[in-house]
Design a protein around this motif. Structure first.
Motif, PDB file in Angstrom:
ATOM      1  N   ALA A 152      66.499  -5.974  23.683  1.00 27.31           N
ATOM      2  CA  ALA A 152      67.549  -6.591  22.952  1.00 27.31           C
ATOM      3  C   ALA A 152      68.621  -5.660  22.406  1.00 27.31           C
ATOM      4  CB  ALA A 152      66.847  -7.450  21.580  1.00 27.31           C
ATOM      5  N   ASP A 153      68.293  -4.533  21.975  1.00 23.17           N
ATOM      6  CA  ASP A 153      69.235  -3.527  21.662  1.00 23.17           C
ATOM      7  C   ASP A 153      69.898  -2.834  22.517  1.00 23.17           C
ATOM      8  OD1 ASP A 153      68.592  -4.127  18.938  1.00 23.17           O
ATOM      9  OD2 ASP A 153      66.973  -2.699  18.673  1.00 23.17           O
ATOM     10  N   GLY A 154      69.647  -3.124  23.900  1.00 24.44           N
ATOM     11  CA  GLY A 154      70.101  -2.067  24.908  1.00 24.44           C
ATOM     12  C   GLY A 154      69.580  -0.929  24.687  1.00 24.44           C
ATOM     13  N   ASP A 155      68.563  -0.452  24.285  1.00 24.53           N
ATOM     14  CA  ASP A 155      68.038   1.011  24.126  1.00 24.53           C
ATOM     15  C   ASP A 155      66.992   1.247  25.256  1.00 24.53           C
ATOM     16  OD1 ASP A 155      67.345   3.561  23.460  1.00 24.53           O
ATOM     17  OD2 ASP A 155      66.136   2.631  21.655  1.00 24.53           O
ATOM     18  N   VAL A 156      67.556   2.079  26.126  1.00 20.93           N
ATOM     19  CA  VAL A 156      66.530   2.247  27.403  1.00 20.93           C
ATOM     20  C   VAL A 156      65.904   3.589  27.293  1.00 20.93           C
ATOM     21  CG1 VAL A 156      68.274   1.294  28.768  1.00 20.93           C
ATOM     22  CG2 VAL A 156      68.711   3.697  28.418  1.00 20.93           C
ATOM     23  N   SER A 157      65.751   4.099  25.961  1.00 23.13           N
ATOM     24  CA  SER A 157      65.102   5.610  25.859  1.00 23.13           C
ATOM     25  C   SER A 157      63.865   5.495  25.953  1.00 23.13           C
ATOM     26  CB  SER A 157      65.700   6.298  24.658  1.00 23.13           C
ATOM     27  OG  SER A 157      65.180   5.227  23.284  1.00 23.13           O
ATOM     28  N   GLY A 158      63.178   4.304  25.654  1.00 24.64           N
ATOM     29  CA  GLY A 158      61.631   3.984  25.579  1.00 24.64           C
ATOM     30  C   GLY A 158      61.333   3.526  26.825  1.00 24.64           C
ATOM     31  N   LEU A 159      61.987   3.516  28.006  1.00 25.75           N
ATOM     32  CA  LEU A 159      61.502   3.213  29.430  1.00 25.75           C
ATOM     33  C   LEU A 159      60.437   3.742  29.835  1.00 25.75           C
ATOM     34  CD1 LEU A 159      62.755   1.137  31.673  1.00 25.75           C
ATOM     35  CD2 LEU A 159      63.544   3.194  32.608  1.00 25.75           C
ATOM     36  N   ASP A 177      64.164  11.601  24.756  1.00 27.14           N
ATOM     37  CA  ASP A 177      64.321  10.331  24.449  1.00 27.14           C
ATOM     38  C   ASP A 177      65.978   9.899  24.844  1.00 27.14           C
ATOM     39  OD1 ASP A 177      61.865   9.501  23.767  1.00 27.14           O
ATOM     40  OD2 ASP A 177      62.190  10.369  21.546  1.00 27.14           O
ATOM     41  N   ASP A 178      66.493  10.883  25.332  1.00 25.02           N
ATOM     42  CA  ASP A 178      68.109  10.991  25.386  1.00 25.02           C
ATOM     43  C   ASP A 178      68.405   9.795  26.902  1.00 25.02           C
ATOM     44  OD1 ASP A 178      70.910  11.812  25.397  1.00 25.02           O
ATOM     45  OD2 ASP A 178      70.483  12.416  27.322  1.00 25.02           O
ATOM     46  N   PRO A 179      69.273   8.656  26.514  1.00 20.77           N
ATOM     47  CA  PRO A 179      69.197   7.465  27.396  1.00 20.77           C
ATOM     48  C   PRO A 179      69.767   8.241  28.845  1.00 20.77           C
ATOM     49  CG  PRO A 179      70.099   6.898  25.389  1.00 20.77           C
ATOM     50  CD  PRO A 179      69.686   8.447  25.333  1.00 20.77           C
ATOM     51  N   ALA A 180      70.911   9.125  28.666  1.00 15.78           N
ATOM     52  CA  ALA A 180      71.290   9.595  30.056  1.00 15.78           C
ATOM     53  C   ALA A 180      70.229  10.460  30.831  1.00 15.78           C
ATOM     54  CB  ALA A 180      72.471  10.626  29.644  1.00 15.78           C
ATOM     55  N   ARG A 181      69.292  11.261  29.964  1.00 17.71           N
ATOM     56  CA  ARG A 181      68.286  11.987  30.567  1.00 17.71           C
ATOM     57  C   ARG A 181      67.035  11.137  31.204  1.00 17.71           C
ATOM     58  NH1 ARG A 181      68.552  17.427  29.630  1.00 17.71           N
ATOM     59  NH2 ARG A 181      66.296  17.753  29.756  1.00 17.71           N
ATOM     60  N   VAL A 182      66.923   9.861  30.599  1.00 17.51           N
ATOM     61  CA  VAL A 182      65.931   8.944  31.134  1.00 17.51           C
ATOM     62  C   VAL A 182      66.532   8.281  32.287  1.00 17.51           C
ATOM     63  CG1 VAL A 182      65.056   6.791  30.472  1.00 17.51           C
ATOM     64  CG2 VAL A 182      64.809   8.534  28.641  1.00 17.51           C
ATOM     65  N   LEU A 183      67.896   7.757  32.205  1.00 11.74           N
ATOM     66  CA  LEU A 183      68.267   7.127  33.441  1.00 11.74           C
ATOM     67  C   LEU A 183      68.464   8.225  34.728  1.00 11.74           C
ATOM     68  CD1 LEU A 183      71.090   4.973  31.940  1.00 11.74           C
ATOM     69  CD2 LEU A 183      68.920   4.183  32.805  1.00 11.74           C
ATOM     70  N   LEU A 209      69.906  -1.461  32.690  1.00 13.30           N
ATOM     71  CA  LEU A 209      69.927  -0.346  33.347  1.00 13.30           C
ATOM     72  C   LEU A 209      71.307  -0.032  34.097  1.00 13.30           C
ATOM     73  CD1 LEU A 209      66.233  -0.324  34.844  1.00 13.30           C
ATOM     74  CD2 LEU A 209      66.996   0.811  32.635  1.00 13.30           C
ATOM     75  N   ALA A 210      71.732  -0.834  34.892  1.00 13.16           N
ATOM     76  CA  ALA A 210      72.998  -0.490  35.692  1.00 13.16           C
ATOM     77  C   ALA A 210      74.168  -0.348  34.592  1.00 13.16           C
ATOM     78  CB  ALA A 210      73.460  -1.657  36.476  1.00 13.16           C
ATOM     79  N   GLU A 211      74.226  -1.469  33.578  1.00 15.42           N
ATOM     80  CA  GLU A 211      75.493  -1.086  32.672  1.00 15.42           C
ATOM     81  C   GLU A 211      75.319  -0.020  31.851  1.00 15.42           C
ATOM     82  OE1 GLU A 211      74.973  -4.760  30.964  1.00 15.42           O
ATOM     83  OE2 GLU A 211      75.821  -6.114  32.550  1.00 15.42           O
ATOM     84  N   ARG A 212      74.117   0.630  31.347  1.00 12.88           N
ATOM     85  CA  ARG A 212      73.945   1.654  30.527  1.00 12.88           C
ATOM     86  C   ARG A 212      74.309   3.010  31.399  1.00 12.88           C
ATOM     87  NH1 ARG A 212      74.638   3.025  26.520  1.00 12.88           N
ATOM     88  NH2 ARG A 212      73.031   3.994  25.730  1.00 12.88           N
ATOM     89  N   ASP A 215      78.085   3.085  31.520  1.00 11.65           N
ATOM     90  CA  ASP A 215      78.554   3.297  30.259  1.00 11.65           C
ATOM     91  C   ASP A 215      78.434   4.941  29.961  1.00 11.65           C
ATOM     92  OD1 ASP A 215      79.092   0.761  29.819  1.00 11.65           O
ATOM     93  OD2 ASP A 215      77.397   0.428  28.573  1.00 11.65           O
ATOM     94  N   LEU A 216      77.304   5.401  30.579  1.00 13.10           N
ATOM     95  CA  LEU A 216      77.037   6.921  30.085  1.00 13.10           C
ATOM     96  C   LEU A 216      77.683   7.885  31.281  1.00 13.10           C
ATOM     97  CD1 LEU A 216      73.253   6.488  29.089  1.00 13.10           C
ATOM     98  CD2 LEU A 216      75.268   7.211  27.645  1.00 13.10           C
ATOM     99  N   GLY A 217      78.501   7.078  32.263  1.00  9.73           N
ATOM    100  CA  GLY A 217      79.118   7.995  33.386  1.00  9.73           C
ATOM    101  C   GLY A 217      78.185   8.423  34.485  1.00  9.73           C
ATOM    102  N   ILE A 218      76.819   8.160  34.612  1.00 12.81           N
ATOM    103  CA  ILE A 218      75.992   8.444  35.490  1.00 12.81           C
ATOM    104  C   ILE A 218      76.376   7.926  36.853  1.00 12.81           C
ATOM    105  CG2 ILE A 218      73.699   8.657  36.112  1.00 12.81           C
ATOM    106  CD1 ILE A 218      72.747   7.927  33.211  1.00 12.81           C
ATOM    107  N   GLU A 219      76.874   8.982  37.777  1.00 18.26           N
ATOM    108  CA  GLU A 219      77.296   8.524  39.045  1.00 18.26           C
ATOM    109  C   GLU A 219      76.250   8.405  40.128  1.00 18.26           C
ATOM    110  OE1 GLU A 219      80.466  11.234  40.530  1.00 18.26           O
ATOM    111  OE2 GLU A 219      81.548  10.634  38.768  1.00 18.26           O
TER     112      GLU A 219
END
Length: 749
Positions: A152-159, A177-183, A209-212, A215-219
């Motif tokens: 709900a919060d859009g937080d992917v760090s706990g994936l 727990d960094d979202p960019a490193r998780v993705l 996941l796609a939108e985050r 947003d984080l610029g992960i190519e």
């Protein structure tokens, strides 16, 4: 290998075929989906002219098809209009235009009947191209989970991947727990493992996941084997037979099938092996089979068989009404299956016997099918008991649908009896579970108003045969010295009524031969308790007491046809008992109810074990007293007191301020949507409060609970166990209030 998943874009179909190392795409640019229209010849000619200028329509043509099972049964065909379209997504659009524009402007309502309209795209394509989408090798899977608050919060760090946090030493030791490193770690894991199936805790992970990542610029991040994702359907709330349901949004990623565990009954019942089996039997691609309901899977199997073997189209709307019948026939038909009301009490030496897949086997044994009941052809027939319906001897459609399923399940049971390796046994049990649910639904679906190949007369005929079979079994059992203490349609519980009855195996064999359906000995119980309807006994001493012998009991044999035994009334699906070998069985009581907290369920198991050991309701109440003490001291973990309830309305639609509504309000505070037909989980912390302060949600970490509320739940659970012995809640309260000495045995669980 045949393709196992498909994409539809701009009139082109992309097929993904599994290879030994992964999957490869091929395209089909020539596919034109079709719908069919039946009606008077002049009306069809007019419609064909109108559609000639429609940009959605690729071609029209007149063809001969059977428009229902009756036509196919007598080898007849109708001349219908086939309409080819450029895109799959426009089939329903055109169907609505034909019904709401073309028909309304020039013809009377009901002039046109439409077919092959509401087929899922992948299923339609496989049907038209005669493709079997069953995966031809073992599938590689990856499971992705994210807690609801984080979703709900859009937080992917706990994936999590396959149950392990991404930063916990699994697929990325340094993800933290960094979202960019998780993705980034998730992308690496997808590239390395190249899964064929993504098993998601919720389909909304796909856009999140796609939108985050964007947003984080992960190519280069992609969940599929190619970039991109597509929403196939929006979330939807619907009502069917007075029950509100919710269908979550559905998504697709290129080259991989998605299993949304929040929207897959079959996944929870039989896992990937069960889904894969149903792919082969229904012709639905894996992703569509995963989200399909049991009724959808059964209908898909019927459509596939009707199309390929009988040349019958699938109606968009059911047209066949119930036939007129006289009052006597209606009275005989509207009865349902046989039940033998349970004899409330404690019964020793009880055998459970079951007819194997009774209703499906009745369909097969007696050739019950929409086109065979009072059929239109001149042929030999047999009469349905009580109803006088005539059933044609020519092979019916429904038996052909069920034949392979029945044969497969029988073969699986034989294979499991040979003690195969555990991996093989797991697969066989999963396949058997998937088959079971389709077999369970095939009977009721004949009475479903929207069943494409359903007919109420079939439903009535099946019930009539079932009643005759039940009476045949009852008569043979009683002649052999057995007494029925409970029975529900296809299951009977019997106990000796004389000292030396015939062996139960001999009796079941005779009944099986007489009715043509196997009556199997499911097992022997050391004892069984049938639970009365709540508030029905009030200490009635007529309930059977333990230790009185296998043929004891004040209650006479139950009446058939849903009759009620004398003495306290029994709840048809509530019983518990101990099978030979030590296994306990529970049906209908709190331990089997989804809403029951784990502490209450564990306590009820302890009550049953104490009754088994002591044969004394006072000993059970001693255990209740000890458990109540734990509860009131605050010694119970609140996590063991979580309650799960399904909600039937949106928060705004509720007028009563129930606990579930309080939970909905708290979910709303956290920005978590809860739609009708979804579940809420909560702990009651102050039942006297009003509004959201009445409960806490599990992820809010409740540290307290309302001991009085949970004490009442414990009391009800105890009453279910001792009520077959004549104890009600008032007697339980009196015993605990009198302060009787607690025996040491109550501490043994």
């Amino acid at each position: 290998m045949s393709p196992y998943t498909f994409e539809f874009e701009d009139g082109v179909v992309r097929e993904w075929r599994l290879t030994e190392s992964g999957a490869e795409p091929t395209t089909d640019a020539d596919y034109a989906p079709s719908l069919f229209v039946d009606g008077p010849a002049d009306a069809l000619a007019d419609l064909q002219d109108r559609l000639a200028s429609d940009p959605k329509v690729a071609a029209t043509e007149r063809e001969r098809w059977a428009t229902d099972l009756h036509e196919a049964h007598v080898d007849d065909r109708s001349r219908v209009l086939r309409v080819d379209l450029d895109r799959v997504g426009e089939v329903r659009t055109l169907a609505r235009e034909i019904r709401g524009v073309h028909e309304r402007e020039t013809h009377a309502p009901g002039t046109f009947r439409l077919y092959d309209v509401d087929l899922a795209p992948g299923f339609r394509y496989c049907l038209d191209r005669e493709i079997d989408p069953t995966p031809a090798r073992d599938l590689r899977t990856m499971r992705l989970d994210l807690p609801e608050p984080a979703l709900a919060d859009g937080d992917v760090s706990g994936l999590e991947i396959d149950g392990e946090p991404i930063g916990a030493g699994g697929d990325a030791d340094d993800a933290s727990d960094d979202p960019a490193r998780v993705l980034g770690a998730l992308g690496d894991a997808l590239d390395r493992r190249d899964p064929d199936v993504l098993v998601l805790s919720h389909a909304d992970l796909v856009p999140l996941l796609a939108e985050r990542a964007s947003d984080l610029g992960i190519e280069g991040f992609r969940l599929g084997r190619r970039p991109g994702w597509t929403r196939l359907a929006s979330e939807n709330t619907y009502e069917s037979y007075g029950r509100v349901g919710h269908s979550p949004a559905r998504y697709r990623v290129p080259g991989r099938a998605i299993v949304d565990t929040s929207n897959s009954f079959l996944w929870h019942q039989s896992g990937l092996d069960g889904i894969r089996y149903m792919v082969g039997r229904t012709g639905r691609p894996l992703q569509e089979a995963a989200w399909g309901s049991i009724g959808t899977l059964l209908t898909s199997r019927q459509i596939r068989l009707a199309h390929t073997e009988r040349g019958v189209l699938a109606p968009w709307n059911k047209w066949e009404p119930e036939r007129f019948a006289d009052v006597a026939t209606l009275h005989a038909a509207d009865r349902g299956g046989f039940t033998f009301a349970p004899e409330v009490g404690f019964h020793e030496t009880v055998h459970e016997i079951d007819f194997a897949s009774l209703y499906p086997r009745i369909i097969r044994e007696h050739n019950v099918s929409p086109e065979t009941v009072d059929c239109r052809c001149e042929c030999d027939s047999r009469s349905v008991p009580e109803l006088g319906y005539e059933i044609c001897e020519r092979d019916g459609f429904l038996p052909a649908v069920l034949d392979p399923l029945l044969d497969d399940r029988a073969a699986i049971k034989r294979a499991l009896r040979e003690d195969p390796p555990e991996a093989t046994a797991d697969r066989l049990r999963a396949e058997s579970g998937a088959i079971k649910w389709v077999l369970v639904s095939c009977f009721g679906y004949q009475g479903y108003r929207n069943a494409k190949y359903g007919r109420i007369e079939c439903h009535e005929a099946i019930n009539a045969y079932a009643r005759e079979i039940a009476l045949t079994a009852k008569a043979r059992l009683e002649d052999a010295g057995w007494r029925i203490v409970h029975g529900i349609v296809d299951s009977l519980w019997v106990t000796p009524r004389i000292d030396d009855p015939e062996p139960i195996e001999s009796v079941t064999a005779d009944v099986s031969d007489a009715v043509g359906i196997p009556l199997e000995h499911d097992g022997r119980y050391e004892w069984v308790c049938f639970v009365p309807l709540r508030d029905s006994i009030a200490g009635d001493a007529s309930a059977t007491r333990p230790g009185a012998g296998s043929t004891s009991g004040a209650n006479p044999g139950p009446r058939s046809r849903g009759g009620v035994a004398s003495g306290p009334a029994g709840a048809l699906t509530k019983y518990f008992g101990k099978r030979e070998g030590g296994e306990y069985r529970f049906r209908g009581i709190e331990v089997r109810q989804r809403s029951t907290p784990e502490f209450v369920a564990a306590s009820q198991r302890a009550f049953v074990e104490t009754l088994d050991r002591e044969r004394d309701p006072e000993a059970v109440c001693d255990v209740l007293g000890r458990r109540l003490g734990e509860l009131r001291r605050g010694a119970v973990d609140p996590a063991a007191l979580e309650i799960t309830n399904r909600v039937s309305k949106s928060l705004e639609a509720y007028r009563q301020r129930t606990r579930a509504v309080a939970a909905l309000e708290r979910y709303d505070r956290h920005g978590i949507d809860r739609r009708p037909d979804q579940s809420v989980r909560y702990v009651v912390v102050d039942d006297d409060a009003r509004g959201p302060e009445r409960v806490r949600l599990p992820f809010e970490g409740p540290s307290t609970y309302d001991s009085d509320y949970y004490a009442a739940l414990l009391g009800r659970a105890c009453e279910s166990v001792v009520s077959p012995l004549g104890w009600d809640r008032a007697r339980i309260r009196d015993y605990l209030r009198d302060g009787e000495p607690v025996r040491l045995s109550s501490f043994v669980e």
